[in-house]
Design an enzyme around this catalytic site. Structure first.
Site, PDB file in Angstrom:
ATOM      1  N   HIS A 158       0.852  -1.185   0.000  1.00 23.96           N
ATOM      2  CA  HIS A 158       0.000   0.000   0.000  1.00 23.96           C
ATOM      3  C   HIS A 158       0.893   1.242   0.000  1.00 23.96           C
ATOM      4  CE1 HIS A 158      -3.566  -2.288   1.956  1.00 23.96           C
ATOM      5  NE2 HIS A 158      -3.864  -2.024   0.701  1.00 23.96           N
ATOM      6  N   CYS A 205      -2.448   2.764   8.954  1.00 24.48           N
ATOM      7  CA  CYS A 205      -3.376   1.694   8.582  1.00 24.48           C
ATOM      8  C   CYS A 205      -4.540   1.596   9.558  1.00 24.48           C
ATOM      9  CB  CYS A 205      -2.654   0.350   8.518  1.00 24.48           C
ATOM     10  SG  CYS A 205      -1.497   0.196   7.146  1.00 24.48           S
TER      11      CYS A 205
END
Length: 296
Positions: free
Chosen positions: A176, A271
């Site tokens: 990511h 996150c």
């Protein structure tokens, strides 16, 4: 230096069912389980620190069948329209193991007053994971490759009426963009070029006037890019001395929050927190019809 105007309102998921049931990234090993009590304490400490820094944190309950749902950044891309209404582009997870998260997240966002949309769902259409998307210098910077598909960039640009700058992620451990890129203010950001192909790394370094360039080791071993910024404070899971020195020289305060139990699932502070206060017309320029820019 102009501060980021977003990053003061987050959604987080309480880790009541956090565990490692499968391996969909290099950090996950079902043989190495997080400690539930320690996870809960670390998460509560992180949330408490954010609130002390002046941020608002809304909490969504975790589904028992969704052990990764605690990584709330990937539930969806939250935006505020020019008229003040809220909208969330729901993520369409690459891995089926995470797709049930949206079954709880979408109704929760809707009940909180946000409209919602999709670029794909239930395994059909483009994959989008919101941990790949950041507002920066008026554009939506989106990583694609391991999780988000290139096709999603066109959908986002067209549906939202924004300029999307795509960056191709090639590193398996930084799957990511939020593991390799952390906007700090209007001119500065932490950047790990090793996460991207050469053209994308060059494009990102060109976009950031004053980049704090992270080594591959710094990004992977400390999760330091997976941090959040509230005004002039950077909340980090760890901070290498060289990185701290540069941040403090730029006038940022560094605050650490231990979330090491969550590193076992492949995520850290960014996150675990999803900013939902990115504003169209303020943080993202309005581009009628949308536009996608890819590295040469």
């Amino acid at each position: 230096m102009e501060q980021l105007q977003w990053g003061r309102h987050y959604v987080a998921v309480e880790p009541t069912h956090f565990r490692v049931d499968y391996a969909i990234n290099p950090f996950m090993d079902p043989a190495v389980q997080p400690d539930p009590e320690r996870s809960a304490a670390q998460w509560a400490g992180m949330v408490g620190t954010l609130e002390r820094l002046g941020a608002r944190v809304d909490v969504l309950a975790q589904r028992p069948d969704a052990p990764d749902m605690v990584y709330a950044m990937n539930l969806g891309l939250g935006l505020v329209r020019p008229d003040g209404s809220r909208h969330v582009v729901m993520s369409h997870m690459r891995h089926a193991e995470r797709r049930m998260e949206g079954l709880s997240a979408q109704p929760w966002f809707a009940a909180s007053g946000a409209t919602t949309s999709y670029v794909g769902r239930e395994g059909v259409g483009a994959h989008l994971e919101a941990g790949d998307a950041f507002a920066y210098r008026g554009d939506l910077v989106v990583g694609y490759g391991p999780r988000t598909e290139e096709l999603a960039l066109k959908h986002l640009a067209t549906d939202l009426g924004v300029r999307v700058r795509g960056l191709r992620i090639t590193h398996p451990g930084m799957y990511h963009l939020d593991l390799a890129f952390c906007p700090l203010d209007e001119r500065r950001a932490m950047v790990c070029p090793a996460a991207l192909d050469d053209a994308s790394a060059a494009a990102l370094l060109d976009l950031v006037p004053e980049p704090l360039v992270l080594t591959e080791e710094e990004a992977l071993s400390t999760f330091c890019a997976n941090s959040v910024v509230v005004g002039r404070t950077v909340l980090m899971p760890a901070c290498p001395p060289r990185v701290r020195a540069q941040l403090e020289a730029w006038g940022f305060a560094v605050v650490l929050a231990d979330v090491s139990e969550f590193h076992k699932g492949g995520g850290s502070i960014r996150c675990l927190t999803n900013p939902v206060d990115v504003a169209l017309g303020r943080d993202l320029a309005v581009v009628p019809g949308g536009e996608v820019l890819l590295p040469d």
